[in-house]
Scaffold this motif. Sequence first.
Motif, PDB file in Angstrom:
ATOM      1  N   MET A  62       0.944  -1.139  -0.084  1.00 25.53           N
ATOM      2  CA  MET A  62      -0.063  -0.047   0.169  1.00 25.53           C
ATOM      3  C   MET A  62       0.787   1.248  -0.021  1.00 25.53           C
ATOM      4  O   MET A  62       1.962   1.278   0.887  1.00 25.53           O
ATOM      5  CB  MET A  62      -1.019   0.105   1.184  1.00 25.53           C
ATOM      6  CG  MET A  62      -1.855  -1.275   1.428  1.00 25.53           C
ATOM      7  SD  MET A  62      -2.990  -1.527   0.153  1.00 25.53           S
ATOM      8  CE  MET A  62      -3.984   0.124   0.097  1.00 25.53           C
ATOM      9  N   PHE A  67      -3.006   2.869   5.433  1.00 21.25           N
ATOM     10  CA  PHE A  67      -2.389   1.882   5.436  1.00 21.25           C
ATOM     11  C   PHE A  67      -0.790   1.833   4.688  1.00 21.25           C
ATOM     12  O   PHE A  67      -0.612   0.695   3.991  1.00 21.25           O
ATOM     13  CB  PHE A  67      -3.405   0.617   5.062  1.00 21.25           C
ATOM     14  CG  PHE A  67      -4.519   0.247   6.039  1.00 21.25           C
ATOM     15  CD1 PHE A  67      -4.169  -0.375   6.930  1.00 21.25           C
ATOM     16  CD2 PHE A  67      -5.656   0.757   5.685  1.00 21.25           C
ATOM     17  CE1 PHE A  67      -5.342  -0.392   7.866  1.00 21.25           C
ATOM     18  CE2 PHE A  67      -6.774   0.673   6.171  1.00 21.25           C
ATOM     19  CZ  PHE A  67      -6.618  -0.027   7.409  1.00 21.25           C
ATOM     20  N   ASN A  70       2.074  -0.835   4.467  1.00 16.51           N
ATOM     21  CA  ASN A  70       1.699  -2.091   4.631  1.00 16.51           C
ATOM     22  C   ASN A  70       1.616  -3.025   3.695  1.00 16.51           C
ATOM     23  O   ASN A  70       1.379  -2.652   2.464  1.00 16.51           O
ATOM     24  CB  ASN A  70       0.481  -1.869   5.497  1.00 16.51           C
ATOM     25  CG  ASN A  70       0.590  -1.392   6.706  1.00 16.51           C
ATOM     26  OD1 ASN A  70       1.100  -2.095   7.636  1.00 16.51           O
ATOM     27  ND2 ASN A  70       0.375  -0.009   6.812  1.00 16.51           N
ATOM     28  N   ASN A  71       2.054  -4.161   4.055  1.00 15.16           N
ATOM     29  CA  ASN A  71       1.699  -5.165   2.878  1.00 15.16           C
ATOM     30  C   ASN A  71       0.297  -5.645   2.800  1.00 15.16           C
ATOM     31  O   ASN A  71      -0.193  -5.512   3.906  1.00 15.16           O
ATOM     32  CB  ASN A  71       2.843  -6.555   3.140  1.00 15.16           C
ATOM     33  CG  ASN A  71       4.208  -6.455   3.109  1.00 15.16           C
ATOM     34  OD1 ASN A  71       4.504  -5.681   1.918  1.00 15.16           O
ATOM     35  ND2 ASN A  71       4.949  -6.690   3.686  1.00 15.16           N
ATOM     36  N   ALA A  72      -0.250  -5.992   1.692  1.00 15.02           N
ATOM     37  CA  ALA A  72      -1.588  -6.673   1.336  1.00 15.02           C
ATOM     38  C   ALA A  72      -1.651  -7.675   0.375  1.00 15.02           C
ATOM     39  O   ALA A  72      -0.746  -7.639  -0.508  1.00 15.02           O
ATOM     40  CB  ALA A  72      -2.317  -5.314   0.897  1.00 15.02           C
ATOM     41  N   GLN A  73      -2.501  -8.662   0.415  1.00 10.40           N
ATOM     42  CA  GLN A  73      -2.839  -9.578  -0.374  1.00 10.40           C
ATOM     43  C   GLN A  73      -4.050  -9.246  -1.218  1.00 10.40           C
ATOM     44  O   GLN A  73      -5.224  -8.863  -0.695  1.00 10.40           O
ATOM     45  CB  GLN A  73      -3.122 -10.983   0.199  1.00 10.40           C
ATOM     46  CG  GLN A  73      -3.212 -12.107  -0.601  1.00 10.40           C
ATOM     47  CD  GLN A  73      -3.615 -13.122   0.074  1.00 10.40           C
ATOM     48  OE1 GLN A  73      -3.475 -13.158   1.477  1.00 10.40           O
ATOM     49  NE2 GLN A  73      -3.451 -14.315  -0.706  1.00 10.40           N
ATOM     50  N   VAL A  84      -8.423  -5.559  -0.883  1.00  5.97           N
ATOM     51  CA  VAL A  84      -7.310  -6.362  -0.616  1.00  5.97           C
ATOM     52  C   VAL A  84      -7.363  -6.472   0.943  1.00  5.97           C
ATOM     53  O   VAL A  84      -8.281  -5.888   1.601  1.00  5.97           O
ATOM     54  CB  VAL A  84      -5.957  -5.226  -0.630  1.00  5.97           C
ATOM     55  CG1 VAL A  84      -5.777  -5.056  -2.385  1.00  5.97           C
ATOM     56  CG2 VAL A  84      -6.367  -3.951   0.059  1.00  5.97           C
ATOM     57  N   ILE A  86      -5.220  -6.389   4.479  1.00  6.58           N
ATOM     58  CA  ILE A  86      -3.810  -5.832   4.736  1.00  6.58           C
ATOM     59  C   ILE A  86      -3.666  -6.562   6.056  1.00  6.58           C
ATOM     60  O   ILE A  86      -4.493  -6.405   6.894  1.00  6.58           O
ATOM     61  CB  ILE A  86      -4.268  -4.337   4.918  1.00  6.58           C
ATOM     62  CG1 ILE A  86      -4.685  -3.625   3.484  1.00  6.58           C
ATOM     63  CG2 ILE A  86      -2.940  -3.589   5.404  1.00  6.58           C
ATOM     64  CD1 ILE A  86      -5.236  -2.239   3.435  1.00  6.58           C
ATOM     65  N   ASN A  87      -2.314  -6.778   6.237  1.00  2.00           N
ATOM     66  CA  ASN A  87      -2.093  -7.469   7.389  1.00  2.00           C
ATOM     67  C   ASN A  87      -2.729  -8.590   7.861  1.00  2.00           C
ATOM     68  O   ASN A  87      -2.779  -8.644   9.226  1.00  2.00           O
ATOM     69  CB  ASN A  87      -1.718  -6.234   8.468  1.00  2.00           C
ATOM     70  CG  ASN A  87      -0.562  -5.095   8.020  1.00  2.00           C
ATOM     71  OD1 ASN A  87       0.284  -5.644   7.503  1.00  2.00           O
ATOM     72  ND2 ASN A  87      -0.810  -4.140   8.560  1.00  2.00           N
ATOM     73  N   ASP A  90      -7.506  -6.386   7.923  1.00  2.00           N
ATOM     74  CA  ASP A  90      -8.296  -5.438   7.516  1.00  2.00           C
ATOM     75  C   ASP A  90      -8.533  -5.717   5.990  1.00  2.00           C
ATOM     76  O   ASP A  90      -7.638  -5.727   5.182  1.00  2.00           O
ATOM     77  CB  ASP A  90      -7.577  -3.693   7.655  1.00  2.00           C
ATOM     78  CG  ASP A  90      -7.734  -3.472   9.062  1.00  2.00           C
ATOM     79  OD1 ASP A  90      -8.669  -3.660   9.683  1.00  2.00           O
ATOM     80  OD2 ASP A  90      -6.388  -3.640   9.429  1.00  2.00           O
ATOM     81  N   LEU A  99      -1.773   1.065  -4.834  1.00  2.00           N
ATOM     82  CA  LEU A  99      -0.936  -0.211  -4.858  1.00  2.00           C
ATOM     83  C   LEU A  99       0.674  -0.165  -5.512  1.00  2.00           C
ATOM     84  O   LEU A  99       0.739   0.652  -6.542  1.00  2.00           O
ATOM     85  CB  LEU A  99      -1.689  -1.270  -5.223  1.00  2.00           C
ATOM     86  CG  LEU A  99      -3.198  -1.599  -4.900  1.00  2.00           C
ATOM     87  CD1 LEU A  99      -3.531  -2.803  -5.337  1.00  2.00           C
ATOM     88  CD2 LEU A  99      -3.181  -1.732  -3.264  1.00  2.00           C
TER      89      LEU A  99
END
Length: 288
Positions: A62, A67, A70-73, A84, A86-87, A90, A99
């Motif tokens: 992100m 956020f 922070n990493n997100a999927q 997404v 997040i962590n 969220d 992104l």
Amino acid sequence: EAQAKAQAQAKAAAAKAAAAKAAAAKAAAAKAAAAKAAEAAKAAAAVALPASAYAVNEMVLMNSGEFAGNNAQILAIEDEDITVLINGTDVVVASPSELIKCGGGAAAEAAPEAAAEEAAPAAADPEALASELAAKREELRQLIAKPENATPFLNRGRLVRMKDAASADLGWGILLTASKATAQQWAVKVFVSPADKGQIRTLPLGRLQAISKVRTNVAEGLGETADSIPTLLGTLNKVKNHKKFSKEGIPELDPVTEMNIKAGAPAELAAAIADLEGQLRELGHSVA
């Protein structure tokens, strides 16, 4: 009393120092996050990617908002909306500009392995292929043996392959007559020679296994008595031992191009049979 006062002052000073340390740490963390976000924003500006550049389960970074850094999927992509996680806690709907591709994470590492597993074909099971082949052959045989399909080709002297009541293969024989035994059932009178022992049998049409293209010249009256057996055996053996047929086998009528069967999808059945035979041959198995 003086000692107690000194202790209280010392505690107050320690608490103040701890608070100052915590504030400094918080400020440093905020500064680091801001720097990371600024770096991410700079990278995002340099590489602006559309939603189509991302994939479900991909790990991203992100680069703006609450956020940032922070990493997100990625959970889902719909038009320009990218949902997404997040962590791990969220769920947020973001735009592509929020992104950055990070090219890593568990999903990215697992993707090549998953693709390889998906691309690798399952090992063929010879027994399952052989079972399916037998079923397809039987389906086609029943189609050929239907009176409406078979009777136009049940000419005297034609070679037919039969089985008896015990499902024993009688091999190729010479058709003598075909007649309607009952309103629903036809019967065929054939000369067969299982184990080279000539015999004349009357069998239901349903036991027909195949119809050959080959017709022999059988004189009228031949096959009426046991005296005919040596002559019929000689005729049958002459065909079976012909150099062409002994090498390539006795040719069968094609259910589509020669018998002109329309119903029951004979062409599809024949294609499926050929495909299964090819797979078994590739595995080194007989298709007889």
